[in-house]
Design a protein around this motif. Sequence first.
Motif, PDB file in Angstrom:
ATOM      1  N   VAL A 102      25.879  -8.387  -1.880  1.00  8.68           N
ATOM      2  CA  VAL A 102      25.359  -9.511  -0.298  1.00  8.68           C
ATOM      3  C   VAL A 102      25.500  -8.381   0.748  1.00  8.68           C
ATOM      4  N   ALA A 103      26.591  -7.648   1.107  1.00 11.53           N
ATOM      5  CA  ALA A 103      26.929  -6.493   2.032  1.00 11.53           C
ATOM      6  C   ALA A 103      25.734  -5.722   1.866  1.00 11.53           C
ATOM      7  N   LEU A 104      25.214  -5.100   1.438  1.00 11.08           N
ATOM      8  CA  LEU A 104      23.505  -4.694   0.871  1.00 11.08           C
ATOM      9  C   LEU A 104      22.230  -5.568   1.678  1.00 11.08           C
ATOM     10  N   ARG A 105      22.791  -6.679   0.914  1.00 11.20           N
ATOM     11  CA  ARG A 105      21.703  -7.559   1.388  1.00 11.20           C
ATOM     12  C   ARG A 105      21.055  -8.086   2.585  1.00 11.20           C
ATOM     13  N   LEU A 106      22.015  -8.044   3.449  1.00  8.78           N
ATOM     14  CA  LEU A 106      22.320  -8.549   5.115  1.00  8.78           C
ATOM     15  C   LEU A 106      22.217  -6.901   5.133  1.00  8.78           C
ATOM     16  N   ALA A 107      23.080  -6.175   5.113  1.00 15.30           N
ATOM     17  CA  ALA A 107      22.485  -4.714   5.895  1.00 15.30           C
ATOM     18  C   ALA A 107      21.050  -4.450   6.034  1.00 15.30           C
ATOM     19  N   ARG A 108      20.634  -4.219   4.702  1.00 14.01           N
ATOM     20  CA  ARG A 108      18.912  -4.228   4.721  1.00 14.01           C
ATOM     21  C   ARG A 108      17.986  -5.924   5.760  1.00 14.01           C
ATOM     22  N   ASP A 109      18.556  -6.833   6.013  1.00 12.64           N
ATOM     23  CA  ASP A 109      18.278  -7.748   6.782  1.00 12.64           C
ATOM     24  C   ASP A 109      18.821  -7.225   8.799  1.00 12.64           C
ATOM     25  N   GLY A 110      19.594  -6.440   8.851  1.00 11.80           N
ATOM     26  CA  GLY A 110      19.596  -5.526   9.947  1.00 11.80           C
ATOM     27  C   GLY A 110      20.733  -6.648  10.041  1.00 11.80           C
ATOM     28  N   HIS A 111      22.032  -6.442   9.592  1.00 11.23           N
ATOM     29  CA  HIS A 111      23.057  -7.227  10.290  1.00 11.23           C
ATOM     30  C   HIS A 111      23.870  -5.648  10.147  1.00 11.23           C
ATOM     31  N   PRO A 112      24.424  -5.623  11.122  1.00 12.56           N
ATOM     32  CA  PRO A 112      25.996  -4.707  11.441  1.00 12.56           C
ATOM     33  C   PRO A 112      27.066  -4.897  10.571  1.00 12.56           C
ATOM     34  N   VAL A 113      26.894  -4.276   9.294  1.00  8.88           N
ATOM     35  CA  VAL A 113      28.447  -5.490   8.341  1.00  8.88           C
ATOM     36  C   VAL A 113      29.539  -4.863   7.626  1.00  8.88           C
ATOM     37  N   ALA A 114      30.927  -5.229   8.122  1.00  4.99           N
ATOM     38  CA  ALA A 114      32.261  -5.166   8.143  1.00  4.99           C
ATOM     39  C   ALA A 114      32.486  -5.006   6.032  1.00  4.99           C
ATOM     40  N   VAL A 115      32.605  -3.995   5.704  1.00  4.78           N
ATOM     41  CA  VAL A 115      32.772  -4.401   4.181  1.00  4.78           C
ATOM     42  C   VAL A 115      34.393  -4.291   3.762  1.00  4.78           C
ATOM     43  N   SER A 154      21.566 -14.182   2.135  1.00  2.00           N
ATOM     44  CA  SER A 154      21.137 -13.428   2.650  1.00  2.00           C
ATOM     45  C   SER A 154      20.323 -15.317   3.492  1.00  2.00           C
ATOM     46  N   PHE A 155      19.645 -16.303   3.237  1.00  2.00           N
ATOM     47  CA  PHE A 155      18.842 -16.909   3.162  1.00  2.00           C
ATOM     48  C   PHE A 155      20.231 -17.670   4.745  1.00  2.00           C
ATOM     49  N   LEU A 156      20.943 -18.064   3.861  1.00  2.00           N
ATOM     50  CA  LEU A 156      22.018 -19.070   4.888  1.00  2.00           C
ATOM     51  C   LEU A 156      22.877 -18.132   5.889  1.00  2.00           C
ATOM     52  N   ALA A 157      22.928 -17.195   5.697  1.00  5.29           N
ATOM     53  CA  ALA A 157      22.897 -16.118   7.408  1.00  5.29           C
ATOM     54  C   ALA A 157      21.644 -15.846   7.877  1.00  5.29           C
ATOM     55  N   GLY A 158      20.953 -16.479   7.929  1.00  5.25           N
ATOM     56  CA  GLY A 158      19.794 -16.719   8.781  1.00  5.25           C
ATOM     57  C   GLY A 158      19.216 -17.049   9.201  1.00  5.25           C
ATOM     58  N   PRO A 159      17.597 -16.616   9.642  1.00  2.00           N
ATOM     59  CA  PRO A 159      17.600 -17.818  10.722  1.00  2.00           C
ATOM     60  C   PRO A 159      16.762 -18.905  10.245  1.00  2.00           C
ATOM     61  N   ASP A 160      16.239 -18.822   9.340  1.00  2.00           N
ATOM     62  CA  ASP A 160      15.344 -20.073   7.785  1.00  2.00           C
ATOM     63  C   ASP A 160      16.501 -21.018   8.026  1.00  2.00           C
ATOM     64  N   SER A 161      18.128 -21.048   7.869  1.00  4.59           N
ATOM     65  CA  SER A 161      18.556 -22.265   7.468  1.00  4.59           C
ATOM     66  C   SER A 161      19.522 -22.700   8.643  1.00  4.59           C
TER      67      SER A 161
END
Length: 261
Positions: A37-50, A239-246
């Motif tokens: 999840v952390a890797l995917r969100l980072a790839r989506d452009g989110h700064p991530v606190a692991v 990724s979907f739930l964290a993004g604008p499309d959800s």
Amino acid sequence: MNTATHHAEHNAANSTANAARGVAIVTGASRGIGAAVALRLARDGHPVAVNYAASAREAEALVAQIVAAGGRAIAVKANIAKADEVRHLFETTAAQLGQPAVLVNNAGVMKVTTIAESTDALYDEMFDINVRGTLNTMREAAAKLANGGRVINFSTTALALNLPGYGLYNATKNAVEALTRVFAKELRGRGITVNAVAPGPVATALFLEGKTEEQIRHFASMPPLERLGEPDDIAAVVSFLAGPDSGWVDGQTLRANGGLA
């Protein structure tokens, strides 16, 4: 405003959101589904606190991987069962990455035992992490999450199966789903969505450990799609739930399980 103008503005807003995503906190992110999840969100452009509780080396390695790929990430140690440590997690994230906008409650424990053989210690361990931990982070999110943000909790498809040995675990995740639905309504007016993901069996080290090849084959054959889930399958749903499309999905539990239940 006519419909065409509204849609044009909505699409423009989505494009902006895709370009710069909000800061995400992922609990229990040092390995397994959390790491994916952390890797995917980072790839989506989110700064991530692991976030991690004990696996510092794995968390730091994950942060290094994200940074090497051009993302922003930090590792933050916190036991989510302790309110003061959760406060530290949010404060450290805000100070080093910016105001959190996405909370992913991935951290959890699953111990399988019959109700008759359950112990007070096992009850305390699972409810402390799975329920109190989720409650602690949601309480911080209520005060500190950016308006328009996302809260994504973790439930389980085991709830639908009622398998022997899963009584205590299911009880914790039933509680998480109840908290998810209520929190979605309590955050009215802030544009924050609150949802849960309920994975089926996923091929993580935690799941595979202690199982025979026959047991693994059995679990893999259960869904109509005839395989175990992979961490990336669950990360894609997050990724979907964290993004604008959800943005129109709120107070729901999304069962990502290959059709198992």
